[in-house]
Enzyme design. Structure first.
Site, mmCIF file in Angstrom:
data_model
loop_
_atom_site.group_PDB
_atom_site.id
_atom_site.type_symbol
_atom_site.label_atom_id
_atom_site.label_comp_id
_atom_site.label_asym_id
_atom_site.label_seq_id
_atom_site.Cartn_x
_atom_site.Cartn_y
_atom_site.Cartn_z
ATOM 1 N N ARG A 1 0.824 -1.215 0.000
ATOM 2 C CA ARG A 1 0.000 0.000 0.000
ATOM 3 C C ARG A 1 0.857 1.264 0.000
ATOM 4 N NH1 ARG A 1 -3.505 -1.247 4.674
ATOM 5 N NH2 ARG A 1 -4.913 -2.938 4.099
ATOM 6 N N ARG B 1 -3.414 6.152 0.405
ATOM 7 C CA ARG B 1 -4.041 7.328 1.004
ATOM 8 C C ARG B 1 -3.161 8.091 1.977
ATOM 9 N NH1 ARG B 1 -9.322 4.563 3.277
ATOM 10 N NH2 ARG B 1 -7.861 2.800 3.364
ATOM 11 N N ARG C 1 -7.376 12.195 -5.422
ATOM 12 C CA ARG C 1 -8.692 11.643 -5.055
ATOM 13 C C ARG C 1 -9.755 12.726 -4.937
ATOM 14 N NH1 ARG C 1 -11.789 9.114 -4.535
ATOM 15 N NH2 ARG C 1 -12.107 7.830 -2.678
ATOM 16 N N ASP D 1 -6.489 -2.716 -7.902
ATOM 17 C CA ASP D 1 -7.194 -3.291 -6.762
ATOM 18 C C ASP D 1 -7.490 -4.753 -7.054
ATOM 19 O OD1 ASP D 1 -9.913 -3.848 -5.088
ATOM 20 O OD2 ASP D 1 -8.728 -2.279 -4.131
ATOM 21 N N TYR E 1 -14.960 -11.635 -0.757
ATOM 22 C CA TYR E 1 -15.685 -10.395 -1.047
ATOM 23 C C TYR E 1 -16.938 -10.674 -1.871
ATOM 24 C CZ TYR E 1 -11.933 -7.387 0.710
ATOM 25 O OH TYR E 1 -11.024 -6.740 1.516
#
Length: 360
Positions: free
Chosen positions: A45, A49, A58, A94, A169
């Site tokens: 990652r 963010r 974003r 992703d 998921y």
């Protein structure tokens, strides 16, 4: 920058694909357990963010818009290279692009995470899923890799989610705390669950081969929810499909297998002969080396929460791990899971610089 990697005349050896002396191949050397200098460092990652530059993008684009735009894929992938000078880039994407291609409806909600709009509830839902006859719906990933090639001076890692995690998921519909729906399938409809896992595995093989063709230098498979499985469940519903994917790759390219729970499952991951095993933070890497010998590399395994610690503590912990693994030619320094979104850039920079300052 110059183009450092050429598919057109690419020989068999991954390392020999490097055609510029300025290319940093430290990661590729470690993946072959041939690294004679300091360990390479990259972070799961790392293009996310916690970076102010990412958050600025974003504000202009949704997460999926960024994943679908080849230029933005390249731009975001490069952000941590520019910010920290890490030794590898990991493709910005992703693990749920495959379910999205399977048309189950994928969206992302802030502070909630991924949502599957049409989760799998019965065998008919599985039968309706398309097989990977072509990957035109994922063409943006290939184009993103090609946008990156002329701008990289470090290896590019492609990736996908492991079938078990992706299936989790697709069945749970979102991130789950108890995985009750998944466990119900395993105990009540195991053959149906295997059918779903096989379909995801076939898609994953096609998707990874597309990334290989586009020019990635290495791959990583993430099984983020494998830690919810018992040992026998892990063998049946996770490891078997990881092995199946490895056999389906069209080219001998370094592959890293990472799962949460690798402190327990690490030797089993090593048994199917990946280039490297990514370790979570619950084990001592030096002891894991006793049961996972060369030529399999080890990656990890700092506690991600370390990045909330005072900077001197970060340096202390990084140096302790470097001391422990000194001289190991197949060690790659990473976290035991991904960077949390609210850590500071200063903390990440301190971690990376501590490794880069190491002699050797």
């Amino acid at each position: 920058m110059n183009v450092f990697y050429s598919q057109k005349n690419a020989p068999n050896s991954v390392v020999s694909n490097i055609i510029s002396s300025s290319f940093n191949d430290r990661l590729l050397q470690a993946l072959q357990c041939r690294n004679n200098s300091r360990p390479p460092v990259w972070l799961m990652r790392q293009a996310g963010r916690h970076l102010a530059s990412y958050r600025a993008l974003r504000e202009k684009y949704s997460f999926l818009d960024m994943c679908h735009n080849p230029e933005l894929i390249a731009e975001v992938t490069l952000l941590p290279i520019e910010a920290y000078q890490v030794d590898a880039a990991i493709l910005f994407s992703d693990i749920l692009v495959i379910p999205e291609a399977l048309k189950v409806g994928v969206r992302f909600e802030d502070k909630v995470g991924p949502i599957i709009e049409k989760p799998i509830t019965n065998l008919h839902d599985i039968e309706k899923l398309a097989m990977p006859e072509d990957l035109t719906s994922l063409e943006f990933v290939k184009e993103g890799i090609r946008c990156l090639q002329p701008r990289l001076n470090v290896p590019l890692i492609g990736f996908c989610g492991a079938p078990f995690t992706v299936a989790s998921y697709m069945i749970e519909g979102k991130t789950s705390r108890d995985f009750k729906k998944i466990k119900h399938w395993m105990y009540h409809e195991p053959q149906g669950f295997h059918t779903l896992l096989r379909k995801i595995a076939d898609w994953s093989i096609a998707y990874l081969n597309m990334q290989i063709d586009a020019g990635v230098h290495a791959l990583q498979i993430f099984d983020s929810w494998a830690n919810t499985l018992s040992y026998r469940q892990f063998q049946e519903f996770s490891l078997n499909y990881l092995k199946y994917i490895l056999k389906g790759l069209k080219k001998d390219i370094p592959l890293i297998l990472f799962c949460r729970g690798s402190s327990v499952f690490g030797p089993d991951l090593a048994s199917i002969k990946p280039a490297a095993v990514g370790l979570d933070w619950n084990c001592r890497v030096k002891r894991m080396r006793d049961v996972i010998p060369y030529p399999i590399a080890l990656q990890g395994n700092l506690d991600p929460d370390l990045l909330y610690a005072p900077l001197p503590k970060i340096r202390e912990e990084v140096n302790a791990l470097l001391d422990e693994m000194e001289g190991d030619r197949g060690f790659i320094l990473n976290l035991g899971h991904g960077i949390f979104p609210d850590v500071s850039e200063e903390a990440v920079r301190t971690l990376v610089e501590t490794v880069r300052e190491r002699r050797g």
